[in-house]
Structure formats: C-alpha cells, structure tokens
Enzyme design. Structure first.
Site, PDB file in Angstrom:
ATOM      1  N   GLU A  60      -9.592 -10.285  -7.985  1.00 13.54           N
ATOM      2  CA  GLU A  60      -8.621  -9.208  -7.787  1.00 13.54           C
ATOM      3  C   GLU A  60      -7.457  -9.321  -8.774  1.00 13.54           C
ATOM      4  OE1 GLU A  60      -7.690  -9.480  -3.604  1.00 13.54           O
ATOM      5  OE2 GLU A  60      -9.684  -8.790  -3.000  1.00 13.54           O
TER       6      GLU A  60
ATOM      7  N   ARG B   1       2.484  -6.727   9.279  1.00  9.74           N
ATOM      8  CA  ARG B   1       1.796  -5.613   9.945  1.00  9.74           C
ATOM      9  C   ARG B   1       2.248  -5.460  11.391  1.00  9.74           C
ATOM     10  NH1 ARG B   1      -4.087  -7.233   7.426  1.00  9.74           N
ATOM     11  NH2 ARG B   1      -4.107  -5.814   5.633  1.00  9.74           N
TER      12      ARG B   1
ATOM     13  N   TYR C 265     -12.372  -2.471  -3.496  1.00  9.82           N
ATOM     14  CA  TYR C 265     -12.920  -2.451  -2.132  1.00  9.82           C
ATOM     15  C   TYR C 265     -14.454  -2.398  -2.122  1.00  9.82           C
ATOM     16  CZ  TYR C 265      -8.329  -2.289   0.065  1.00  9.82           C
ATOM     17  OH  TYR C 265      -7.062  -2.616   0.512  1.00  9.82           O
TER      18      TYR C 265
ATOM     19  N   PHE D  82     -15.220   3.127   7.252  1.00  9.05           N
ATOM     20  CA  PHE D  82     -13.840   3.396   6.832  1.00  9.05           C
ATOM     21  C   PHE D  82     -13.664   3.410   5.311  1.00  9.05           C
ATOM     22  CE2 PHE D  82     -14.276  -1.195   7.570  1.00  9.05           C
ATOM     23  CZ  PHE D  82     -13.770  -1.728   6.391  1.00  9.05           C
TER      24      PHE D  82
ATOM     25  N   ARG E  53      -1.709 -14.441   3.953  1.00  6.01           N
ATOM     26  CA  ARG E  53      -2.550 -13.762   4.956  1.00  6.01           C
ATOM     27  C   ARG E  53      -1.927 -13.937   6.353  1.00  6.01           C
ATOM     28  NH1 ARG E  53      -6.882 -10.254   3.948  1.00  6.01           N
ATOM     29  NH2 ARG E  53      -7.810 -10.976   5.874  1.00  6.01           N
TER      30      ARG E  53
ATOM     31  N   LYS F 110       0.824  -1.206   0.000  1.00  8.65           N
ATOM     32  CA  LYS F 110       0.000   0.000   0.000  1.00  8.65           C
ATOM     33  C   LYS F 110       0.867   1.268   0.000  1.00  8.65           C
ATOM     34  CE  LYS F 110      -3.963  -2.207   2.334  1.00  8.65           C
ATOM     35  NZ  LYS F 110      -4.932  -2.088   3.461  1.00  8.65           N
TER      36      LYS F 110
ATOM     37  N   THR G  25      -5.524  -7.455  10.737  1.00  6.33           N
ATOM     38  CA  THR G  25      -5.791  -6.222   9.981  1.00  6.33           C
ATOM     39  C   THR G  25      -5.189  -4.983  10.643  1.00  6.33           C
ATOM     40  OG1 THR G  25      -7.841  -7.151   9.094  1.00  6.33           O
ATOM     41  CG2 THR G  25      -7.638  -4.754   9.070  1.00  6.33           C
TER      42      THR G  25
ATOM     43  N   HIS H 169      -2.172  -5.367   1.383  1.00  3.49           N
ATOM     44  CA  HIS H 169      -3.433  -6.063   1.123  1.00  3.49           C
ATOM     45  C   HIS H 169      -3.129  -7.465   0.604  1.00  3.49           C
ATOM     46  CE1 HIS H 169      -7.335  -7.165  -0.577  1.00  3.49           C
ATOM     47  NE2 HIS H 169      -6.647  -7.601  -1.610  1.00  3.49           N
TER      48      HIS H 169
ATOM     49  N   ASN I 268      -2.079   0.090   7.022  1.00  2.00           N
ATOM     50  CA  ASN I 268      -1.553  -1.192   7.501  1.00  2.00           C
ATOM     51  C   ASN I 268      -0.724  -1.942   6.452  1.00  2.00           C
ATOM     52  OD1 ASN I 268      -3.600  -1.881   5.833  1.00  2.00           O
ATOM     53  ND2 ASN I 268      -4.744  -3.092   7.305  1.00  2.00           N
TER      54      ASN I 268
HETATM   55  N1  UDP Z   1      -9.731  -0.652   7.481  1.00  2.00           N
HETATM   56  C1  UDP Z   1      -9.789   0.505   8.236  1.00  2.00           C
HETATM   57  N2  UDP Z   1     -10.537   0.513   9.384  1.00  2.00           N
HETATM   58  C2  UDP Z   1     -11.240  -0.578   9.799  1.00  2.00           C
HETATM   59  C3  UDP Z   1     -11.182  -1.743   9.024  1.00  2.00           C
HETATM   60  C4  UDP Z   1     -10.413  -1.763   7.865  1.00  2.00           C
HETATM   61  O1  UDP Z   1      -9.166   1.505   7.876  1.00  2.00           O
HETATM   62  O2  UDP Z   1     -11.906  -0.512  10.831  1.00  2.00           O
HETATM   63  C5  UDP Z   1      -8.945  -0.667   6.235  1.00  2.00           C
HETATM   64  C6  UDP Z   1      -7.584  -1.328   6.406  1.00  2.00           C
HETATM   65  O3  UDP Z   1      -6.650  -0.653   5.560  1.00  2.00           O
HETATM   66  C7  UDP Z   1      -7.860  -2.746   5.872  1.00  2.00           C
HETATM   67  C8  UDP Z   1      -8.853  -2.465   4.741  1.00  2.00           C
HETATM   68  O4  UDP Z   1      -9.646  -1.400   5.242  1.00  2.00           O
HETATM   69  O5  UDP Z   1      -6.693  -3.392   5.416  1.00  2.00           O
HETATM   70  C9  UDP Z   1      -9.730  -3.625   4.358  1.00  2.00           C
HETATM   71  O6  UDP Z   1     -10.328  -4.160   5.513  1.00  2.00           O
HETATM   72  P1  UDP Z   1     -10.446  -5.728   5.748  1.00  2.00           P
HETATM   73  O7  UDP Z   1     -11.395  -5.954   6.862  1.00  2.00           O
HETATM   74  O8  UDP Z   1     -10.745  -6.403   4.446  1.00  2.00           O
HETATM   75  O9  UDP Z   1      -8.980  -6.119   6.275  1.00  2.00           O
HETATM   76  P2  UDP Z   1      -7.794  -6.926   5.568  1.00  2.00           P
HETATM   77  O10 UDP Z   1      -8.422  -7.992   4.707  1.00  2.00           O
HETATM   78  O11 UDP Z   1      -6.997  -5.920   4.776  1.00  2.00           O
HETATM   79  O12 UDP Z   1      -7.006  -7.496   6.710  1.00  2.00           O
HETATM   80 MG    MG Z   2      -9.909  -7.873   3.248  1.00  2.00          MG
END
Ligand code: UDP
Ligand code: MG
Length: 156
Positions: free
Chosen positions: A126, A102, A49, A57, A85, A9, A91, A115, A112
């Site tokens: 994707e 992370r 997204y 968010f 993952r 990112k 996250t 992705h 974070n």
């Molecule tokens: N995100 C955020 N606030 C939240 C949850 C998610 O800013 O409360 C952002 C964060 O950058 C995250 C992305 O949205 O990586 C996508 O969220 P997801 O739940 O899919 O998490 P990931 O799959 O990236 O772990």
């Molecule tokens: Mg996700």
C-alpha cells in the site's frame, strides 16, 4: 521502526476531522513519514481494495473512496501497524469501542473514517501504491529521545 499506510477517508475530510485524527497519532508519539492530500483514482482504489473484490460492499467502497479528497499518510514507529489498527478500532463504527477513532467519531459501518494497513505485507504494498520512494522522508523528531527509551540502544 516500521511504516504503515493510513488513509483519512472522504468522510473524515468532509466532516472536518482530519486535524483531530492526525493529532491522535502525533500525541501517541507516532511520526509522519509522508502525507498527500489527493483524490483517489478509480484504478488506484480498485488496486488498493483488490483483496475485497467480489464482496457485496466492494463496489460501494470504491465509489465512496473515489468520491471526494482524502489525506493519505505514511506513519512510522515501533509496531506502528498494530498500534494504529488498535487506535482505529473495529471496522464498523457501530461496534468500535469508545476511545478509538472509529468509536469516537462515527456510527456508520461503511463510512468509517480511516484505513490502516493490516499487516507488514499489506503496508509494503500500500505504501508503494500511494508514495514514490522520495516522498517518504527520514527525519529525527526533536523529542524522539523522550518518546522511546534508548537506554539499551534500540527503542523501547
Ligand atoms: N466495509 C463495508 N461493509 C462491510 C465491510 C467493510 O462497507 O461489511 C468497508 C469499510 O469502509 C471498511 C472497508 O470496507 O473499512 C475495508 O474492509 P475491511 O474488512 O478491510 O476493514 P478495515 O481493515 O478497514 O477495518
Ligand atoms: Mg482492511
């Protein structure tokens, strides 16, 4: 073998962490099938997204992801979706375990760093969004036979 879509990112690029993060995947034995340094368009970010549309968010996330260049990777390996993952960690940077990307490189919950597709269905969608078919390369790494045990034919 499976493929997944990874995005380093804007914060990873701006903080000069791209090399270290890519290294972790290389060291693990995960193969690069495609790579693209790019600025994500508004439309691509919204599509990518889309599943989060309407969440509190979402707007900030799209703004963040389109604010500065990213490195998009297609990674390949056995169970690469789950493995990557796990390597990414939880996250939120504040919660992610030490030893994860992370957990080791950030503290922010929204910035974070990385992705990664969360399922085979998401990975397929994707990968198509970010790469044309001919941008994903099939190649045999010289060390492949030492990364996996091929004694029974299939990689173990
Ligand atoms: N995100 C955020 N606030 C939240 C949850 C998610 O800013 O409360 C952002 C964060 O950058 C995250 C992305 O949205 O990586 C996508 O969220 P997801 O739940 O899919 O998490 P990931 O799959 O990236 O772990
Ligand atoms: Mg996700």
């Amino acid at each position: 073998m499976e493929r997944t879509l990874i995005i380093l990112k804007p914060d990873a690029v701006q903080r000069g962490l791209v090399g270290q993060i890519v290294s972790r995947f290389e060291q693990k034995g995960i193969q690069i099938a495609g790579a693209k340094f790019m600025k994500i368009s508004q439309q691509t970010a919204e599509t990518h997204y889309g599943p989060h549309k309407g969440k509190p968010f979402y707007e900030g996330l799209v703004k963040f992801m389109t604010s500065s260049p990213v490195l998009v990777l297609a990674l390949e390996g056995k169970d690469v979706i789950t493995i990557s993952r796990n390597m990414m960690g939880a996250t939120f940077g504040s919660k992610a375990a030490p030893g994860t990307i992370r957990g080791d490189f950030g503290v922010s919950n929204s910035f974070n760093l990385i992705h990664g597709s969360d399922s085979p269905e998401a990975a397929e969608k994707e990968l198509k969004l970010f790469f044309k078919p001919d941008e994903l390369l099939e190649w045999k790494p010289a060390v492949g036979v030492w990364v996996y045990d091929y004694a029974k034919g299939a990689p173990e």
